[in-house]
Design a protein around this motif. Structure first.
Motif, PDB file in Angstrom:
ATOM      1  N   ILE A  48       0.555  -1.548  -0.180  1.00  0.00           N
ATOM      2  CA  ILE A  48      -0.063  -0.246  -0.132  1.00  0.00           C
ATOM      3  C   ILE A  48       0.751   1.073  -0.062  1.00  0.00           C
ATOM      4  O   ILE A  48       2.176   1.483   1.029  1.00  0.00           O
ATOM      5  CB  ILE A  48      -1.041  -0.153   1.025  1.00  0.00           C
ATOM      6  N   VAL A  49       0.029   2.451  -0.584  1.00  0.00           N
ATOM      7  CA  VAL A  49       1.549   3.540  -0.696  1.00  0.00           C
ATOM      8  C   VAL A  49      -0.008   4.319   0.014  1.00  0.00           C
ATOM      9  O   VAL A  49      -0.598   4.582  -1.197  1.00  0.00           O
ATOM     10  CB  VAL A  49       1.545   3.734  -2.136  1.00  0.00           C
ATOM     11  N   PHE A  50       0.399   5.086   0.876  1.00  0.00           N
ATOM     12  CA  PHE A  50      -0.715   6.544   0.445  1.00  0.00           C
ATOM     13  C   PHE A  50       0.009   7.774   0.047  1.00  0.00           C
ATOM     14  O   PHE A  50       1.379   8.193   0.603  1.00  0.00           O
ATOM     15  CB  PHE A  50      -0.721   6.765   2.077  1.00  0.00           C
ATOM     16  N   ASP A  51      -0.454   8.536  -0.372  1.00  0.00           N
ATOM     17  CA  ASP A  51       0.096   9.805  -1.173  1.00  0.00           C
ATOM     18  C   ASP A  51      -1.058  11.102  -0.559  1.00  0.00           C
ATOM     19  O   ASP A  51      -1.970  11.098  -0.669  1.00  0.00           O
ATOM     20  CB  ASP A  51       0.188   9.692  -2.524  1.00  0.00           C
ATOM     21  N   PHE A  52      -0.395  11.261   0.183  1.00  0.00           N
ATOM     22  CA  PHE A  52      -0.560  12.543   0.611  1.00  0.00           C
ATOM     23  C   PHE A  52      -1.013  13.914   0.310  1.00  0.00           C
ATOM     24  O   PHE A  52      -0.714  15.066   0.641  1.00  0.00           O
ATOM     25  CB  PHE A  52       0.136  12.932   1.982  1.00  0.00           C
ATOM     26  N   VAL A  53      -0.027  13.721  -0.663  1.00  0.00           N
ATOM     27  CA  VAL A  53       0.613  15.286  -2.114  1.00  0.00           C
ATOM     28  C   VAL A  53      -0.386  15.056  -2.507  1.00  0.00           C
ATOM     29  O   VAL A  53      -0.973  16.068  -2.843  1.00  0.00           O
ATOM     30  CB  VAL A  53       2.244  15.126  -2.039  1.00  0.00           C
ATOM     31  N   GLY A  54      -0.399  14.616  -3.786  1.00  0.00           N
ATOM     32  CA  GLY A  54      -1.116  14.549  -4.843  1.00  0.00           C
ATOM     33  C   GLY A  54      -1.160  15.618  -5.663  1.00  0.00           C
ATOM     34  O   GLY A  54      -1.823  15.460  -6.626  1.00  0.00           O
ATOM     35  N   GLU A  55       0.078  15.893  -5.659  1.00  0.00           N
ATOM     36  CA  GLU A  55       0.313  16.635  -7.329  1.00  0.00           C
ATOM     37  C   GLU A  55       1.980  16.200  -7.121  1.00  0.00           C
ATOM     38  O   GLU A  55       2.850  16.067  -6.965  1.00  0.00           O
ATOM     39  CB  GLU A  55      -0.004  18.174  -6.773  1.00  0.00           C
ATOM     40  N   ASN A  56       2.626  17.104  -8.412  1.00  0.00           N
ATOM     41  CA  ASN A  56       4.224  17.726  -8.285  1.00  0.00           C
ATOM     42  C   ASN A  56       4.578  16.296  -8.531  1.00  0.00           C
ATOM     43  O   ASN A  56       5.959  15.348  -7.876  1.00  0.00           O
ATOM     44  CB  ASN A  56       4.808  18.363  -7.256  1.00  0.00           C
ATOM     45  N   ASN A  57       3.706  15.357  -9.932  1.00  0.00           N
ATOM     46  CA  ASN A  57       4.693  13.638  -9.749  1.00  0.00           C
ATOM     47  C   ASN A  57       4.083  12.521  -8.564  1.00  0.00           C
ATOM     48  O   ASN A  57       4.604  11.743  -8.891  1.00  0.00           O
ATOM     49  CB  ASN A  57       5.841  13.352 -10.641  1.00  0.00           C
ATOM     50  N   SER A  58       3.586  13.219  -7.592  1.00  0.00           N
ATOM     51  CA  SER A  58       3.318  12.370  -6.254  1.00  0.00           C
ATOM     52  C   SER A  58       2.797  11.100  -6.744  1.00  0.00           C
ATOM     53  O   SER A  58       3.365   9.348  -6.332  1.00  0.00           O
ATOM     54  CB  SER A  58       3.798  12.966  -5.176  1.00  0.00           C
ATOM     55  N   THR A  59       1.934  10.703  -7.545  1.00  0.00           N
ATOM     56  CA  THR A  59       0.879  10.208  -7.766  1.00  0.00           C
ATOM     57  C   THR A  59       1.824   9.192  -9.157  1.00  0.00           C
ATOM     58  O   THR A  59       1.654   7.852  -9.073  1.00  0.00           O
ATOM     59  CB  THR A  59      -0.365  10.146  -8.638  1.00  0.00           C
ATOM     60  N   GLU A  60       2.923   9.781  -9.660  1.00  0.00           N
ATOM     61  CA  GLU A  60       4.055   9.000 -10.889  1.00  0.00           C
ATOM     62  C   GLU A  60       4.893   8.040  -9.989  1.00  0.00           C
ATOM     63  O   GLU A  60       5.137   6.996 -10.332  1.00  0.00           O
ATOM     64  CB  GLU A  60       4.268   9.934 -11.690  1.00  0.00           C
ATOM     65  N   TYR A  61       4.885   7.917  -8.982  1.00  0.00           N
ATOM     66  CA  TYR A  61       5.520   7.568  -8.312  1.00  0.00           C
ATOM     67  C   TYR A  61       5.646   6.469  -7.310  1.00  0.00           C
ATOM     68  O   TYR A  61       5.856   5.809  -7.284  1.00  0.00           O
ATOM     69  CB  TYR A  61       7.142   8.725  -6.845  1.00  0.00           C
ATOM     70  N   SER A  62       4.034   7.111  -7.493  1.00  0.00           N
ATOM     71  CA  SER A  62       3.271   6.252  -6.269  1.00  0.00           C
ATOM     72  C   SER A  62       3.138   5.340  -6.662  1.00  0.00           C
ATOM     73  O   SER A  62       3.012   4.178  -6.362  1.00  0.00           O
ATOM     74  CB  SER A  62       1.889   6.792  -5.946  1.00  0.00           C
ATOM     75  N   LEU A  63       2.639   5.065  -8.206  1.00  0.00           N
ATOM     76  CA  LEU A  63       2.716   3.742  -9.259  1.00  0.00           C
ATOM     77  C   LEU A  63       3.807   3.308  -9.370  1.00  0.00           C
ATOM     78  O   LEU A  63       3.851   1.477  -9.376  1.00  0.00           O
ATOM     79  CB  LEU A  63       2.062   4.263 -10.161  1.00  0.00           C
ATOM     80  N   LYS A  64       4.982   3.421  -9.727  1.00  0.00           N
ATOM     81  CA  LYS A  64       6.319   3.478  -9.220  1.00  0.00           C
ATOM     82  C   LYS A  64       6.591   2.481  -8.155  1.00  0.00           C
ATOM     83  O   LYS A  64       7.234   1.276  -8.685  1.00  0.00           O
ATOM     84  CB  LYS A  64       7.066   4.151 -10.128  1.00  0.00           C
ATOM     85  N   LEU A  65       6.304   2.517  -6.380  1.00  0.00           N
ATOM     86  CA  LEU A  65       6.744   2.115  -5.569  1.00  0.00           C
ATOM     87  C   LEU A  65       5.365   1.313  -5.642  1.00  0.00           C
ATOM     88  O   LEU A  65       5.518   0.148  -4.457  1.00  0.00           O
ATOM     89  CB  LEU A  65       6.413   3.016  -4.780  1.00  0.00           C
ATOM     90  N   VAL A  66       4.617   1.146  -5.827  1.00  0.00           N
ATOM     91  CA  VAL A  66       3.632  -0.381  -4.989  1.00  0.00           C
ATOM     92  C   VAL A  66       3.284  -1.333  -5.779  1.00  0.00           C
ATOM     93  O   VAL A  66       3.792  -1.400  -7.278  1.00  0.00           O
ATOM     94  CB  VAL A  66       1.765   0.337  -5.918  1.00  0.00           C
ATOM     95  N   LYS A  67       3.246  -2.689  -5.635  1.00  0.00           N
ATOM     96  CA  LYS A  67       3.289  -3.788  -6.291  1.00  0.00           C
ATOM     97  C   LYS A  67       2.597  -4.113  -7.257  1.00  0.00           C
ATOM     98  O   LYS A  67       1.172  -3.775  -6.677  1.00  0.00           O
ATOM     99  CB  LYS A  67       3.839  -4.804  -5.153  1.00  0.00           C
ATOM    100  N   LYS A  68       2.487  -5.098  -8.142  1.00  0.00           N
ATOM    101  CA  LYS A  68       1.501  -5.839  -8.637  1.00  0.00           C
ATOM    102  C   LYS A  68       0.395  -6.423  -7.472  1.00  0.00           C
ATOM    103  O   LYS A  68       0.703  -6.505  -6.605  1.00  0.00           O
ATOM    104  CB  LYS A  68       1.613  -6.636  -9.577  1.00  0.00           C
ATOM    105  N   GLN A  69      -1.211  -5.972  -7.394  1.00  0.00           N
ATOM    106  CA  GLN A  69      -2.437  -6.102  -7.489  1.00  0.00           C
ATOM    107  C   GLN A  69      -2.370  -5.036  -6.017  1.00  0.00           C
ATOM    108  O   GLN A  69      -3.226  -5.760  -5.151  1.00  0.00           O
ATOM    109  CB  GLN A  69      -2.356  -7.764  -6.794  1.00  0.00           C
ATOM    110  N   GLY A  70      -0.976  -4.517  -5.610  1.00  0.00           N
ATOM    111  CA  GLY A  70      -1.066  -3.094  -5.226  1.00  0.00           C
ATOM    112  C   GLY A  70      -2.538  -2.243  -4.607  1.00  0.00           C
ATOM    113  O   GLY A  70      -2.923  -2.304  -5.822  1.00  0.00           O
ATOM    114  N   THR A  71      -2.454  -1.453  -3.727  1.00  0.00           N
ATOM    115  CA  THR A  71      -3.416  -0.105  -3.548  1.00  0.00           C
ATOM    116  C   THR A  71      -2.658   1.349  -3.535  1.00  0.00           C
ATOM    117  O   THR A  71      -1.623   0.851  -2.569  1.00  0.00           O
ATOM    118  CB  THR A  71      -4.226  -0.139  -2.376  1.00  0.00           C
ATOM    119  N   VAL A  72      -3.121   1.851  -3.848  1.00  0.00           N
ATOM    120  CA  VAL A  72      -1.991   3.543  -4.026  1.00  0.00           C
ATOM    121  C   VAL A  72      -4.287   4.110  -3.570  1.00  0.00           C
ATOM    122  O   VAL A  72      -4.862   4.210  -4.080  1.00  0.00           O
ATOM    123  CB  VAL A  72      -2.105   4.075  -5.965  1.00  0.00           C
ATOM    124  N   VAL A  73      -3.714   4.672  -2.600  1.00  0.00           N
ATOM    125  CA  VAL A  73      -4.223   5.803  -1.536  1.00  0.00           C
ATOM    126  C   VAL A  73      -4.316   7.016  -2.064  1.00  0.00           C
ATOM    127  O   VAL A  73      -2.680   7.090  -1.066  1.00  0.00           O
ATOM    128  CB  VAL A  73      -4.569   5.336   0.012  1.00  0.00           C
TER     129      VAL A  73
END
Length: 135
Positions: free
Chosen positions: A33-58
Motif C-alpha cells: 500500500i502506498v499513501f500519497d498525501f501530496v497528490g501533485e508534483n509527480n507524486s502519483t507517478e511515484y506512487s504507481l512506481k512504488l506499489v507492487k502488482k495487485q497493490g493499492t495506492v490511496v
C-alpha cells in the motif's frame, strides 16, 4: 510511520532515490500500500512506481492531475482509491479516540510571526506530522 505499525516508511526528498530504497526493502516487489498525501508534483507517478502488482495506492492529497497509463494499471492490477477524510461519524470517532488518548497527533506549533519559517520547513520536508499556526 514505523512507530505506529508500518513496516517501513519513505519520505521523498530530492537527494535520494525513493524507488530504489523501496525496491531494496521489498526485495524488488514494491509496497503493498502506498499513501500519497501530496497528490501533485509527480507524486502519483511515484506512487504507481512504488506499489507492487495487485497493490493499492490511496490518494489523499489533491491539487494535481492524475495522468497515468491505463495499460499499466490494468496489467499490474493496481487498485487506486481516493480518500478525503471519511464520514462525519468516523471523524467524531477519531476525535473521541484522540481525547481518550488512544491516538497521538504529531504537531509542530509556530506562532503567526513564524509563518514564513513554518512554510520553509514544510517546503523542505522538515515538518513531521502537521504544522499548526497559533496566535
Amino acid at each position: 510511520m514505523q512507530k505506529y505499525g508500518a513496516d517501513f516508511t519513505l519520505l521523498f526528498s530530492n537527494n535520494h532515490d525513493i524507488i530504489k530504497e523501496c525496491m531494496k526493502f521489498t526485495h524488488n516487489n514494491g509496497a503493498n500500500i502506498v499513501f500519497d498525501f501530496v497528490g501533485e508534483n509527480n507524486s502519483t507517478e511515484y506512487s504507481l512506481k512504488l506499489v507492487k502488482k495487485q497493490g493499492t495506492v490511496v490518494v489523499v492529497g489533491y491539487g494535481g492531475i492524475f495522468k497515468e497509463s491505463t495499460f499499466d494499471l490494468i496489467i499490474r492490477e493496481i487498485n487506486i482509491i481516493g480518500s478525503l477524510t471519511g464520514t462525519y461519524s468516523e471523524f467524531t470517532e477519531l476525535i473521541q479516540m484522540y481525547l481518550d488518548g488512544k491516538i497521538k497527533v504529531e504537531t509542530q506549533r509556530f506562532n503567526l510571526r513564524e509563518a514564513a519559517k513554518a512554510d520553509e520547513l514544510l517546503k523542505n520536508g522538515k515538518i513531521q506530522g502537521r504544522a499548526v499556526l497559533v496566535p
